[in-house]
Structure formats: structure tokens, C-alpha cells
Scaffold this motif. Structure first.
Motif, PDB file in Angstrom:
ATOM      1  N   PHE A  65      51.497  -5.547 151.721  1.00 40.46           N
ATOM      2  CA  PHE A  65      51.498  -5.536 150.197  1.00 40.46           C
ATOM      3  C   PHE A  65      50.624  -6.738 150.164  1.00 40.46           C
ATOM      4  CE2 PHE A  65      54.992  -3.320 151.466  1.00 40.46           C
ATOM      5  CZ  PHE A  65      55.219  -2.485 150.229  1.00 40.46           C
ATOM      6  N   ALA A  66      49.778  -6.871 148.945  1.00 38.11           N
ATOM      7  CA  ALA A  66      48.985  -7.841 148.752  1.00 38.11           C
ATOM      8  C   ALA A  66      49.246  -8.373 147.111  1.00 38.11           C
ATOM      9  CB  ALA A  66      47.644  -7.712 148.852  1.00 38.11           C
ATOM     10  N   TYR A  67      49.238  -9.744 146.873  1.00 36.34           N
ATOM     11  CA  TYR A  67      49.294 -10.452 145.488  1.00 36.34           C
ATOM     12  C   TYR A  67      48.211 -11.173 145.540  1.00 36.34           C
ATOM     13  CZ  TYR A  67      53.970  -8.315 144.713  1.00 36.34           C
ATOM     14  OH  TYR A  67      55.049  -7.585 144.762  1.00 36.34           O
ATOM     15  N   LEU A  68      47.184 -10.728 144.759  1.00 37.22           N
ATOM     16  CA  LEU A  68      45.598 -11.682 144.934  1.00 37.22           C
ATOM     17  C   LEU A  68      45.388 -11.768 143.478  1.00 37.22           C
ATOM     18  CD1 LEU A  68      44.005  -8.879 147.074  1.00 37.22           C
ATOM     19  CD2 LEU A  68      45.125 -10.720 147.693  1.00 37.22           C
ATOM     20  N   ASP A  69      45.403 -13.515 143.080  1.00 35.59           N
ATOM     21  CA  ASP A  69      44.846 -13.932 142.139  1.00 35.59           C
ATOM     22  C   ASP A  69      43.415 -14.269 142.080  1.00 35.59           C
ATOM     23  OD1 ASP A  69      45.312 -14.927 139.436  1.00 35.59           O
ATOM     24  OD2 ASP A  69      44.870 -16.862 140.048  1.00 35.59           O
ATOM     25  N   VAL A  70      42.987 -14.215 143.507  1.00 35.70           N
ATOM     26  CA  VAL A  70      41.542 -14.672 143.583  1.00 35.70           C
ATOM     27  C   VAL A  70      41.271 -13.722 144.766  1.00 35.70           C
ATOM     28  CG1 VAL A  70      41.561 -16.996 142.995  1.00 35.70           C
ATOM     29  CG2 VAL A  70      42.147 -16.083 145.440  1.00 35.70           C
ATOM     30  N   THR A  71      39.630 -13.202 144.496  1.00 36.66           N
ATOM     31  CA  THR A  71      39.275 -12.228 145.523  1.00 36.66           C
ATOM     32  C   THR A  71      37.815 -12.713 145.613  1.00 36.66           C
ATOM     33  OG1 THR A  71      38.671 -10.933 143.416  1.00 36.66           O
ATOM     34  CG2 THR A  71      40.680 -10.210 144.531  1.00 36.66           C
ATOM     35  N   GLU A  72      37.114 -11.842 146.709  1.00 34.32           N
ATOM     36  CA  GLU A  72      35.916 -11.959 147.033  1.00 34.32           C
ATOM     37  C   GLU A  72      35.289 -10.544 147.137  1.00 34.32           C
ATOM     38  OE1 GLU A  72      32.244 -13.468 148.110  1.00 34.32           O
ATOM     39  OE2 GLU A  72      34.065 -14.526 147.603  1.00 34.32           O
ATOM     40  N   PRO A  73      34.155 -10.112 146.112  1.00 34.82           N
ATOM     41  CA  PRO A  73      33.627 -11.074 145.193  1.00 34.82           C
ATOM     42  C   PRO A  73      34.608 -11.047 144.047  1.00 34.82           C
ATOM     43  CG  PRO A  73      32.838  -8.869 145.116  1.00 34.82           C
ATOM     44  CD  PRO A  73      33.631  -8.914 146.346  1.00 34.82           C
ATOM     45  N   GLU A  74      34.311 -12.006 143.148  1.00 37.12           N
ATOM     46  CA  GLU A  74      35.413 -12.257 142.024  1.00 37.12           C
ATOM     47  C   GLU A  74      34.502 -12.177 140.659  1.00 37.12           C
ATOM     48  OE1 GLU A  74      38.580 -15.276 142.034  1.00 37.12           O
ATOM     49  OE2 GLU A  74      37.382 -15.997 140.430  1.00 37.12           O
ATOM     50  N   GLY A  86      54.908  -3.819 156.643  1.00 43.39           N
ATOM     51  CA  GLY A  86      55.807  -4.253 155.268  1.00 43.39           C
ATOM     52  C   GLY A  86      55.590  -5.791 154.939  1.00 43.39           C
ATOM     53  N   ALA A  87      54.533  -6.584 155.553  1.00 43.13           N
ATOM     54  CA  ALA A  87      54.421  -7.790 155.292  1.00 43.13           C
ATOM     55  C   ALA A  87      53.510  -8.204 154.006  1.00 43.13           C
ATOM     56  CB  ALA A  87      53.935  -8.650 156.447  1.00 43.13           C
ATOM     57  N   SER A  88      53.844  -9.261 153.314  1.00 44.12           N
ATOM     58  CA  SER A  88      52.871  -9.276 151.870  1.00 44.12           C
ATOM     59  C   SER A  88      52.032 -10.621 152.300  1.00 44.12           C
ATOM     60  CB  SER A  88      53.884  -9.606 150.888  1.00 44.12           C
ATOM     61  OG  SER A  88      54.791  -8.689 150.603  1.00 44.12           O
ATOM     62  N   VAL A  89      50.757 -10.771 151.636  1.00 45.30           N
ATOM     63  CA  VAL A  89      49.858 -11.312 151.682  1.00 45.30           C
ATOM     64  C   VAL A  89      49.691 -12.116 150.299  1.00 45.30           C
ATOM     65  CG1 VAL A  89      47.494 -12.353 152.235  1.00 45.30           C
ATOM     66  CG2 VAL A  89      48.599 -10.634 153.767  1.00 45.30           C
ATOM     67  N   ILE A  90      49.596 -13.286 150.046  1.00 47.22           N
ATOM     68  CA  ILE A  90      49.491 -13.884 148.472  1.00 47.22           C
ATOM     69  C   ILE A  90      48.259 -14.771 148.511  1.00 47.22           C
ATOM     70  CG2 ILE A  90      50.653 -15.394 146.909  1.00 47.22           C
ATOM     71  CD1 ILE A  90      53.268 -14.288 147.943  1.00 47.22           C
ATOM     72  N   ASN A  91      47.478 -14.832 147.863  1.00 49.65           N
ATOM     73  CA  ASN A  91      46.162 -15.782 147.617  1.00 49.65           C
ATOM     74  C   ASN A  91      46.006 -15.957 146.252  1.00 49.65           C
ATOM     75  OD1 ASN A  91      44.203 -17.187 148.339  1.00 49.65           O
ATOM     76  ND2 ASN A  91      42.729 -15.313 148.928  1.00 49.65           N
ATOM     77  N   THR A  92      46.470 -17.382 146.139  1.00 45.31           N
ATOM     78  CA  THR A  92      46.081 -18.168 144.897  1.00 45.31           C
ATOM     79  C   THR A  92      45.192 -19.214 145.005  1.00 45.31           C
ATOM     80  OG1 THR A  92      48.037 -19.289 145.266  1.00 45.31           O
ATOM     81  CG2 THR A  92      48.239 -17.568 143.923  1.00 45.31           C
ATOM     82  N   LEU A 129      53.002 -14.158 153.646  1.00 42.49           N
ATOM     83  CA  LEU A 129      52.074 -15.078 154.060  1.00 42.49           C
ATOM     84  C   LEU A 129      51.339 -15.688 152.675  1.00 42.49           C
ATOM     85  CD1 LEU A 129      50.268 -16.494 156.337  1.00 42.49           C
ATOM     86  CD2 LEU A 129      49.054 -14.521 155.934  1.00 42.49           C
ATOM     87  N   SER A 130      51.433 -16.975 152.330  1.00 37.85           N
ATOM     88  CA  SER A 130      50.832 -17.539 151.270  1.00 37.85           C
ATOM     89  C   SER A 130      50.086 -18.436 151.396  1.00 37.85           C
ATOM     90  CB  SER A 130      51.959 -18.319 150.139  1.00 37.85           C
ATOM     91  OG  SER A 130      51.542 -18.605 148.951  1.00 37.85           O
ATOM     92  N   LEU A 131      48.641 -18.257 150.935  1.00 45.08           N
ATOM     93  CA  LEU A 131      47.504 -19.101 151.245  1.00 45.08           C
ATOM     94  C   LEU A 131      46.981 -20.098 150.268  1.00 45.08           C
ATOM     95  CD1 LEU A 131      45.100 -16.063 152.360  1.00 45.08           C
ATOM     96  CD2 LEU A 131      46.991 -17.313 153.670  1.00 45.08           C
ATOM     97  N   HIS A 132      46.852 -21.242 150.625  1.00 43.32           N
ATOM     98  CA  HIS A 132      46.813 -22.474 149.785  1.00 43.32           C
ATOM     99  C   HIS A 132      45.628 -23.656 150.596  1.00 43.32           C
ATOM    100  CE1 HIS A 132      49.746 -21.114 147.470  1.00 43.32           C
ATOM    101  NE2 HIS A 132      50.673 -21.002 148.703  1.00 43.32           N
ATOM    102  N   ALA A 133      44.583 -23.041 151.084  1.00 40.60           N
ATOM    103  CA  ALA A 133      43.502 -23.699 151.886  1.00 40.60           C
ATOM    104  C   ALA A 133      42.472 -23.829 151.058  1.00 40.60           C
ATOM    105  CB  ALA A 133      43.539 -22.981 153.242  1.00 40.60           C
TER     106      ALA A 133
END
Length: 299
Positions: free
Chosen positions: A229-238, A202-208, A177-181
């Protein structure tokens, strides 16, 4: 003005339509522009950055003021980074790297049997400039792609090369799942504990996109358990607090908001804005203009 016109290369046969107007060029970190700078002589604001949200005081938006940013140019490296994350996620890269560091059995059949991009189901949330570019890049791979975006029609999603789905259906369907909202009230926390729980094991979440799209505690819990699994380039908080477990987890890859343009990629944004300035001077308009109502949606 003559020097500026020469510098941005007005093309042969074009006659500048704006020779007595002023233009404002801004970049990342500019802060809100003082209202007194937006004089009637200012024809356009051109931002060498992504979002223009908050750049102009509310009272400074005029129907005749052209506002444009380099968001489409910035979308290119973000989409490329998201693509890299998709491939890394499919390869279980964080899991292999962690096991290599710790001496665990990284050739375990349980790990290897679930790795690989072929036949993966990729879910894209938000057909923004970045989402569209990622979708175009993913057309070269043997994967299935679905998109959720309530702001555009199902026909447009299909024409872009993906199958439209509603959000909850997309989450149950996808492997990655890749987030672009954008970050707007309706999207903040949209990937909450219930929706994370609905993702398959086993799914992955990507947030850019924006960190507040995801419930941080919920994703940390899912990754700590090893289920997601998660690939996070942005987080809350950051940035994340020093005691956050996310950067230390085998199933999580956290980077400090590096997906967007920096270094060499800044030149693409500058080139884009100078071309937009040339276009505005020559024609008095641009198809990339951002309206007052669009500024938050394109943030």
C-alpha cells in the motif's frame, strides 16, 4: 527601522544590536535572489518557506550572512499529515474506501484481520525536523518505532525515542515505512525495486518528503499487485502523467503535495520568521541559521 523593531516586539530590556543593517524576507516561489541584492549591508535572509536550496547564488553566501527558513514550522503540518497517513495505512483505509465504492465485500475477514495500529512497527527514514516531530507524535501510540538516519549517531536516535536500524534491516522489520529524507544524490531512488520487494506483504509506504526517493515504476507495480500500500503526497514526476495508474489503485492514496503548510498553517511559518527576525535584530544571531553546506541536506 524603528517601526520594524516595534512591529516585531523587541522585548523589554533588549537592545537591538542591528540598527543599521538590512534584512531580506522571501517566500515560496521567490526564485533565486539576484546577487546584487545581497549587499554587505544585508545581515540576514529570512525565508518564509522550507528549503533555501538554490535561493542564493553560490557567490552570495558569506560567513557573516545569517540564512534561516521556516522549515521547522513547516515540518509541523507535514508530520501531522504523515501521522494521519500512518493511521489510515494501519486501518487499511484506501482498501475499505475502494471496496465501499465498488460494492465489493469490505467486511471480508481477510481485510479486517490485518487492520489496526496497535503493535504496528513504524520505520522512519530520516530524522529531519519532520521526522523528529512525527517521532514525538508517535510516542503516544502503542507501536514500535525504528529510525534510519546515517547522518546522526545511534545514541541520538535512541535519545529521541526510537531504535536505530540500518536501512535494509528497517525495511525488512517494519509494517509502515515513512520517508523524511532530503533529495540528494545518495537518497534518490533509495527505495528501489529490491527494497520494495523486501517489505513484508501488506506493508505500507508513506512519502511526504521528495518524490524521487522512490522508484515510481516499482511502487506502481507493487501496488498494482495489491502486495503493498502507498500514501504518496509527493511523486516523481510531479504531477504524475495523466495515464499513471497510481491514483486509481485500491492500494494507493495520492495527493498533490498538500502536506506542507497552506491556508491556516502559513501563519505559523510567518510567526516563526518574525520571531527569528526579532531575535537577529536583538542578538545578532539565531540557533536556526543554515550554513552553505547544510542547504542541500535540509532541502
Amino acid at each position: 527601522m524603528t517601526e520594524l523593531v516595534d512591529w516585531i516586539h523587541i522585548r523589554p530590556g533588549e537592545t537591538p544590536s542591528r540598527t543599521d543593517h538590512a534584512f531580506l524576507l522571501t517566500g515560496w516561489g521567490a526564485g533565486q535572489i539576484p546577487a546584487e541584492l545581497i549587499t554587505p549591508q544585508v545581515s540576514a535572509l529570512l525565508h518564509i518557506g522550507g528549503s533555501v536550496h538554490g535561493l542564493l547564488p553560490e557567490g552570495a553566501w558569506r560567513p557573516d550572512l545569517i540564512v534561516v527558513s521556516a522549515r521547522t514550522a513547516n515540518a509541523v503540518p507535514v508530520a501531522e499529515y504523515a501521522l494521519a497517513c500512518v493511521i489510515m495505512a494501519a486501518k487499511r483505509a484506501t482498501q475499505f474506501a475502494h471496496r465501499l465504492r465498488t460494492g465489493d465485500d469490505y467486511w471480508s475477514p481477510a481485510v479486517r484481520s490485518n487492520a489496526g495500529l496497535y503493535g504496528s512497527r513504524i520505520g522512519i527514514v530520516g530524522l529531519s525536523a519532520t521526522g523528529r516531530h512525527l517521532l514525538s507524535l508517535m510516542q503516544h501510540f502503542d507501536v514500535s518505532i525504528s529510525v534510519y538516519d546515517p547522518t546522526i549517531s545511534e545514541e541520538e536516535i535512541a535519545c529521541a525515542g526510537a531504535e536505530p536500524r540500518d536501512l535494509d534491516e528497517l525495511i525488512r522489520w517494519c509494517d509502515i515505512l515513512s520517508l523524511h529524507a532530503p533529495s540528494v544524490p545518495v537518497t534518490r531512488g533509495m527505495i528501489n525495486a529490491a527494497r520494495l520487494a523486501a517489505l513484508r506483504d501488506g506493508a505500507s509506504v508513506i512519502n511526504t518528503a521528495r518524490g524521487d526517493l522512490i522508484d515510481t515504476e516499482a511502487i506502481a507495480s507493487e501496488c498494482s499487485s495489491g502486495r503493498l500500500f502507498a500514501y504518496l503526497d509527493v511523486t516523481e514526476p510531479e504531477p504524475l502523467p495523466p495515464d499513471s495508474a497510481l491514483p486509481t489503485l485500491e492500494s494507493c492514496f495520492v495527493t498533490p503535495h498538500i502536506a506542507g503548510a497552506m491556508g491556516h498553517d502559513i501563519h505559523r511559518m510567518t510567526t516563526f520568521i518574525l520571531e527569528e527576525l526579532r531575535r537577529v535584530i536583538a542578538t545578532g544571531s539565531t540557533p536556526h541559521a543554515i550554513s552553505h553546506s547544510q542547504q542541500t541536506l535540509l532541502a
